[in-house]
Write an enzyme that holds these catalytic residues in place. Structure first.
Site, PDB file in Angstrom:
ATOM      1  N   ASN A   1       0.651  -1.095   0.099  1.00  0.00           N
ATOM      2  CA  ASN A   1      -0.049   0.621  -0.095  1.00  0.00           C
ATOM      3  C   ASN A   1       0.745   1.189  -0.165  1.00  0.00           C
ATOM      4  OD1 ASN A   1       0.793   1.026   2.779  1.00  0.00           O
ATOM      5  ND2 ASN A   1      -0.032  -1.105   3.391  1.00  0.00           N
TER       6      ASN A   1
ATOM      7  N   ASP B   1      -4.185  -6.127   5.238  1.00  0.00           N
ATOM      8  CA  ASP B   1      -4.906  -7.128   6.117  1.00  0.00           C
ATOM      9  C   ASP B   1      -5.939  -8.181   5.714  1.00  0.00           C
ATOM     10  OD1 ASP B   1      -6.096  -5.236   7.627  1.00  0.00           O
ATOM     11  OD2 ASP B   1      -6.899  -4.329   5.909  1.00  0.00           O
TER      12      ASP B   1
ATOM     13  N   PRO C   1      -3.251 -11.992  10.759  1.00  0.00           N
ATOM     14  CA  PRO C   1      -4.045 -11.325  11.741  1.00  0.00           C
ATOM     15  C   PRO C   1      -3.442 -10.437  12.033  1.00  0.00           C
ATOM     16  CG  PRO C   1      -1.327 -12.468  11.865  1.00  0.00           C
ATOM     17  CD  PRO C   1      -1.670 -12.186  10.537  1.00  0.00           C
TER      18      PRO C   1
ATOM     19  N   ILE D   1      -2.156  -7.910  13.928  1.00  0.00           N
ATOM     20  CA  ILE D   1      -1.123  -6.875  15.274  1.00  0.00           C
ATOM     21  C   ILE D   1      -1.527  -6.503  16.825  1.00  0.00           C
ATOM     22  CG2 ILE D   1       1.698  -6.437  15.885  1.00  0.00           C
ATOM     23  CD1 ILE D   1       2.150  -6.846  12.616  1.00  0.00           C
TER      24      ILE D   1
ATOM     25  N   LYS E   1     -10.764  -2.602  19.728  1.00  0.00           N
ATOM     26  CA  LYS E   1      -9.183  -3.419  19.728  1.00  0.00           C
ATOM     27  C   LYS E   1      -8.432  -3.212  20.920  1.00  0.00           C
ATOM     28  CE  LYS E   1      -7.831  -3.048  14.713  1.00  0.00           C
ATOM     29  NZ  LYS E   1      -6.923  -2.803  14.296  1.00  0.00           N
TER      30      LYS E   1
END
Ligand code: C5P
Length: 398
Positions: free
Chosen positions: A210, A279, A305, A307, A341
């Site tokens: 990206n 992702d 995952p 992180i 999160k």
């Protein structure tokens, strides 16, 4: 850059060949906002003339204790009053010896003795002069007297020898000066950050990545180091130089990034996830370069995952800070991510406001609500983020 805005500095230049680097240093200090007043020793003026320093600093240059341009003839007193620091670069073996003895027989030594502000020294000399017990004794003495010594560095020397004694490069000296003035809000803390993009291999030469430049993560790593933290920067591919005082671990994929983070996280007080982690990754990465055919190609992607979520879910997590770059509905998405999160703090920005550019405009989200910061260069935004996170730190960790 404006990290030294409002700071007045006296730059003492003594007689070493590294004096040529001090011309560039004056330019960099000035660019960072400092008002620089150069004092040359007799030896310093043999290497670079006052005219050069005057042109670069925009201020008169001083060489003589008896300079009649100073109304009261007291350049040694007046020059350091209202000054934030005296930096001597290069500081030769002779200057260091004279400072250690408290000599006052030229303008630079006299003003160093008469000053009330901090004294910063950037030694520069031949390796044997540096290693000589007399020099080491003098360096220990000036340090005991409160001077702060930057460097020297090892490497090629002007005399053709190789070893310890090179003056630090102007960019590194600038960084030391900036860090010197920063409050040590993270002293004794260990910070692990992720930065940059990840690269998810499709085959040995192709991959999915990206447009993250890594600039924000690197600026934040630098701000943490300036605030006195021990910094580990886990970086995806960026091409940016590691900020001074940080330890960089280079990774490519999200899986490598997770492994590197998990290897460092046990000792961390703070974890900041700035990286734009992919992702998804290709489920199967081809061992050899894939060949072009006329058929359609379908890539199967599998989730990477998360992180940050993994670190935040550890039994005794460090203080976790997330980043959210959104293209709309920033408040809702950012706060939603923070809660999902379980992060004490999240930095949100609109992609159109920051991605790839040198400036950024962000909003900080924490348990107390939202805190918008003014649009500013990323280094300044990073400094403000560090200030905020440091204010939330006490008592966070058991
Ligand atoms: O969920 P989203 O990717 O938008 O969350 C952004 C935050 O989560 C960033 O701090 C980013 O570094 C972190 N993150 C991560 N691992 C992922 C995805 C995002 O650490 N796989």
């Amino acid at each position: 850059m404006c990290e030294l805005k409002g700071r007045k500095l006296v730059l003492g230049v003594s007689g070493g060949v590294a004096a040529y680097k001090s011309a560039e240093l004056v330019r960099l200090l000035g660019k960072a906002g400092a008002d620089v007043h150069v004092v040359l020793t007799e030896g310093g003026a043999r290497f670079v003339t006052p005219v050069t320093f005057q042109a670069l600093s925009g201020n008169p240059v001083w060489t003589d204790l008896w300079d009649a341009r100073m109304d009261n003839n007291m350049a040694h007193i007046d020059l350091t009053r209202g000054t934030d620091a005296v930096l001597v670069a290069p500081a030769t073996a002779d200057v260091i010896a004279r400072l250690a003895q408290g000599r006052a027989d030229d303008l630079l030594s006299t003003l160093c003795l008469a000053r009330e502000c901090p004294l910063l020294l950037a030694p520069a000399m031949n390796r044997q002069m540096w290693e000589h017990p007399a020099t080491q004794r003098n360096v220990a003495q000036v340090t005991a007297d409160g001077a702060i010594v930057f460097g020297p560095d090892a490497g090629d020397q002007a005399c053709g020898e190789v070893g310890m004694g090179r003056m630090l490069e102007p960019e590194d000296l600038l960084e030391h000066v900036i860090a010197f003035f920063q409050p040590k809000l993270l002293a004794g803390r260990r910070v692990v950050l992720t930065a940059g993009p990840t690269f998810e291999a499709i085959d040995p030469v192709r991959g999915i990545t990206n447009s993250s430049s890594g600039k924000m993560g690197y600026a934040l790593a630098q701000a943490c180091a300036r605030a006195g933290a021990d910094v580990v920067l886990v970086s995806g591919p960026t091409g940016l130089p590691a900020p001074l005082g940080t330890r960089r671990l280079d990774v490519r994929s999200a899986l490598e990034m997770r492994d590197a983070v998990m290897g460092e996280i046990a000792a961390a007080d703070v974890f900041i996830g700035v990286a734009a982690v992919a992702d998804y990754r290709p489920l199967n990465s081809a061992e050899h370069k894939m060949k072009k055919t006329s058929a359609e190609l379908t890539l199967t992607l599998t989730p990477n995952p998360d992180i940050l979520a993994e670190v935040a879910a550890l039994p005794t997590p460090p203080f976790c800070v997330g980043f959210a770059a959104e293209s709309r509905d920033l408040d809702a998405y950012a706060e939603g991510k923070r809660r999902a999160k379980r992060l004490p703090m999240l930095v949100g920005n609109l992609v159109q406001d920051g991605l790839g550019s040198d400036d950024n405009q962000v909003i900080l989200y924490d348990d107390a609500g939202r805190h918008p910061l003014e649009r500013a260069p990323k280094a300044e935004v990073a400094r403000r983020i560090v200030e905020h996170l440091a204010s939330l730190l006490p008592g966070r960790r058991v």
